[in-house]
Design an enzyme around this catalytic site. Structure first.
Site, short mmCIF file in Angstrom:
data_model
loop_
_atom_site.label_atom_id
_atom_site.label_comp_id
_atom_site.label_asym_id
_atom_site.label_seq_id
_atom_site.Cartn_x
_atom_site.Cartn_y
_atom_site.Cartn_z
N LYS A 149 -8.02 -15.13 16.59
CA LYS A 149 -8.31 -14.82 15.20
C LYS A 149 -9.75 -14.30 14.74
CE LYS A 149 -4.58 -17.46 13.35
NZ LYS A 149 -4.12 -18.06 14.52
N HIS B 88 -2.85 10.01 -1.60
CA HIS B 88 -3.15 8.76 -2.21
C HIS B 88 -3.15 8.74 -4.06
CE1 HIS B 88 -3.99 5.48 1.00
NE2 HIS B 88 -3.87 6.71 1.54
N GLU C 297 0.80 -1.02 0.04
CA GLU C 297 -0.08 0.10 -0.06
C GLU C 297 0.89 1.27 -0.03
OE1 GLU C 297 -3.23 2.31 2.92
OE2 GLU C 297 -2.82 0.24 3.26
N ASP D 40 2.31 -14.24 12.98
CA ASP D 40 0.95 -14.43 12.05
C ASP D 40 -0.07 -13.41 11.72
OD1 ASP D 40 -1.25 -15.93 11.29
OD2 ASP D 40 -1.70 -17.29 12.98
#
EC number: 1.1.1.34
Length: 628
Positions: free
Chosen positions: A439, A613, A307, A515
């Site tokens: 998670k 952006h 990004e 993770d």
């Protein structure tokens, strides 16, 4: 002598093309080769188009003559017809007259290959698999006439190799065939040529060279007679297994993996612990934000992301923090959780176990049983919740420098086995009952915490807010209240009272071998801003109750991720205090989130988000061209 014959490096012989032994066959090209349609369809289309437009143009010509209209006054359909006529005429002339045109304009292909300018531009590498070194002067079964046949089995496309190569000239070949002395410092020609698998070489950038043995294995995998997951154990070579699996996958799917790299990775390092059935690896760029001045120390923060603006924005936040004297982070809690679910025949029995586990007199006994699983795992607490006759047991323990999921699971299993003695009617449904909660966004993590709970704060001077962040203290405080607090509450957010904490957490997690899926709860964050020092300066803080990180185990042992941990000074297990490195990593993550929140909120307050952006996060490539 034997040691000299067993060379670890497989040499390569380069054959120089000549008039007698061309590398490619002299097959003239045709105009129809440039079109994807079958030949008979292509000819039919252009024949039909040619006669149709000829008939149309002649008819229009006759009508113009009758109506006394100038022939040069053409309409749009006539212009289209003229272009179609020219295109079809060029095709038909090219198809039926290509040999004649080539004979006038282009030299024969044999002359092209024999030119001195092209000798070095068209080298073909023949890789040897099982060659043997033969003393100079010995008779070799490598007569010259066999060379062209071997050369045609390899695509005449220039291939590059990092290793130095020796050029075998035609003169050397004649010497070998006559038994004369030749410089035989390299291996002899291979007894059998390698099999070259190539698919659409003008579209593919890689040519896969396999031996006959590998080709048989690939065919077995494609046919389903050899399981793909067993290649590593059967071959004993992880990289070779990945290459064979990759080629079999391409043949099964008919899709190319040319953009997915295979070389340059240690496949032995992931065997049995990080990834199964590998076919390559994905490359993600790593940027550096910082220095981040945190607790009096400077850190260069690695961020793996695709990004645009993310690293630059975080870097600006680090600069603002540094110019204002740095940030301070405090570790509030450190404990990984696992919550099995058990079931009884009645709710009364489930409640009895709940009272037993929450009784302080029984905790020491349970801790001894739990702590047997690891020298680092230490039981901290047990929290129970009942749903009917089902009981959820949330164990919390310290795990040293490991993230600790496996460690706490082993300790929980020891306790469950111990409880079976006093509660034989207990039925263990699952080692994880989602009361952990791993998670998944969950209120229990937001309230109780999971992993490392950290708060980080900084006071940003008013001058820095204006000059570096290009906004004001009042604008930041107002925007934070309306966006991060009120706006998130309106959305019913759970732990999402921030601007983009997940961006920074995920980028650091990927770079350091954590993770990535645990960014769900690790990104729980509330960002607070208020004006201090009579409204001149800005106090900003982020509170993150569920940062789940480790510096040992999992992906942290991979070379790239280990290098990023080393950059932060938290590689491996701490030699001084158990768990110190993982706790330090958690505070660095929180400090980077603070910098990212500060910069993004400033961009929003100043109205710079869209502009930045469009400048840094917009692809300049035509995606339609890439897809084609």
């Amino acid at each position: 002598m034997e040691a000299s014959r067993r060379s670890a490096v497989k040499p390569v012989i380069v054959l120089k093309p000549s008039k007698r032994f061309p590398l490619v066959e002299d097959t003239p090209g045709k105009a129809s080769d440039a079109l994807p349609l079958p030949l008979y369809l292509t000819n039919a289309v252009f024949f039909t188009l040619f006669f149709t437009v000829v008939y149309f143009l002649l008819s229009r010509w006759r009508e113009k003559i009758r109506a006394s209209i100038p022939l040069h006054a053409v309409t749009f359909p006539e212009i289209v017809a003229i272009f179609a006529f020219v295109a079809s005429l060029i095709y038909l002339l090219g198809f039926f007259g290509i040999d004649f045109v080539q004979s006038l304009i282009i030299r024969p292909s044999g002359d092209v290959w024999s030119g001195e300018d092209y000798e070095e531009e068209n080298e073909v590498l023949l890789h040897e698999e099982d060659a043997r070194t033969v003393p100079c002067g010995q008779a070799l079964d490598c007569s010259v006439p066999s060379l062209p046949h071997m050369a045609r089995n390899v695509t005449a496309q220039r291939l590059f190799d990092e290793k130095p190569v020796r050029v075998a000239t035609e003169e050397d070949a004649r010497k070998v065939s006559c038994g004369q002395a030749v410089d035989c410092s390299l291996h002899s020609l291979p007894p059998r040529p390698p099999i070259v698998t190539s698919q659409k070489l003008f579209h593919e950038k890689t040519v896969i060279v396999t031996t006959e043995e590998d080709e048989e294995i690939i065919k077995s995998v494609v046919a389903g007679t050899l399981p793909s997951y067993s290649l590593e154990s059967k071959l004993g070579d992880c990289k070779r297994a990945a290459a064979i699996r990759r080629e079999a996958l391409q043949r099964l799917t008919g899709r190319s993996l040319s953009g997915l790299p295979l070389d340059g990775f240690d496949y032995e390092s992931i065997l049995g612990q990080c990834c199964e059935m590998p076919v390559g690896y994905v490359q993600i760029p790593v940027g550096i934000a910082g220095p981040l001045l945190l607790n009096g120390r400077e850190y260069s923060v690695p961020m793996a992301t695709t990004e645009g603006c993310l690293v630059a924005s975080t870097n600006r936040g680090c600069k603002a923090i540094h110019l204002s004297g740095g940030a301070t982070s405090i570790l509030l809690k450190d404990g990984m959780t696992r919550a099995p679910v058990v079931r009884f025949s009645t709710a009364k029995r489930a409640a009895e176990l709940k009272f037993y586990l929450e009784d302080p007199e029984n905790f020491d006994t349970l801790a001894v049983v739990f702590n047997r699983s690891s020298r680092f795992g230490r039981l901290q607490s047990i929290k129970c919740a009942i749903a009917g006759k089902n009981l959820y047991l949330r164990f919390t323990c310290s795990t040293g420098d490991a993230m600790g999921m496996n460690m706490v699971s082993k300790g929980v299993q020891n306790v469950l086995d111990f409880l079976q003695t006093d509660f034989p009617d207990m039925d263990v449904i699952g080692i994880s009952g989602n009361f952990c909660s791993d998670k998944k966004p969950a209120a229990v993590n937001w309230i109780e915490g999971r992993g490392k709970s950290v708060v980080c704060e900084a006071i940003i001077e008013g001058d820095v807010v204006r000059k570096v962040l290009k906004t004001s203290v009042e604008s930041l405080v107002e925007l934070n209240m309306l966006k991060n607090l009120t706006g998130s509450a309106m959305a019913g957010a759970l732990g999402g009272f921030n601007a983009h904490a997940s961006n920074i957490v995920t980028a650091i997690y990927i770079a350091t071998g954590q993770d990535p899926a645990q960014n769900v709860e690790s990104s729980h964050c509330i960002t607070m801003m208020e004006a201090v020092n009579d409204g001149k300066d800005l106090h900003i803080s982020v509170t993150m109750p569920s940062i789940e990180v480790g510096t040992v185990g999992g992906g942290t042992q991979l070379a790239s991720q280990s290098a990023c941990l080393n950059l932060l000074g938290v590689k491996g297990a701490s030699k001084d205090v158990a768990g110190a490195n993982s706790r330090m990593l958690a505070t660095i993550v929180t400090g980077a989130v603070l910098a990212g929140e500060l910069s993004l909120m400033s961009a929003l307050a100043a109205g710079q988000l869209v502009k930045s952006h469009m400048k840094y996060n917009r692809s300049s490539k035509d995606m339609s061209n890439l897809s084609s």
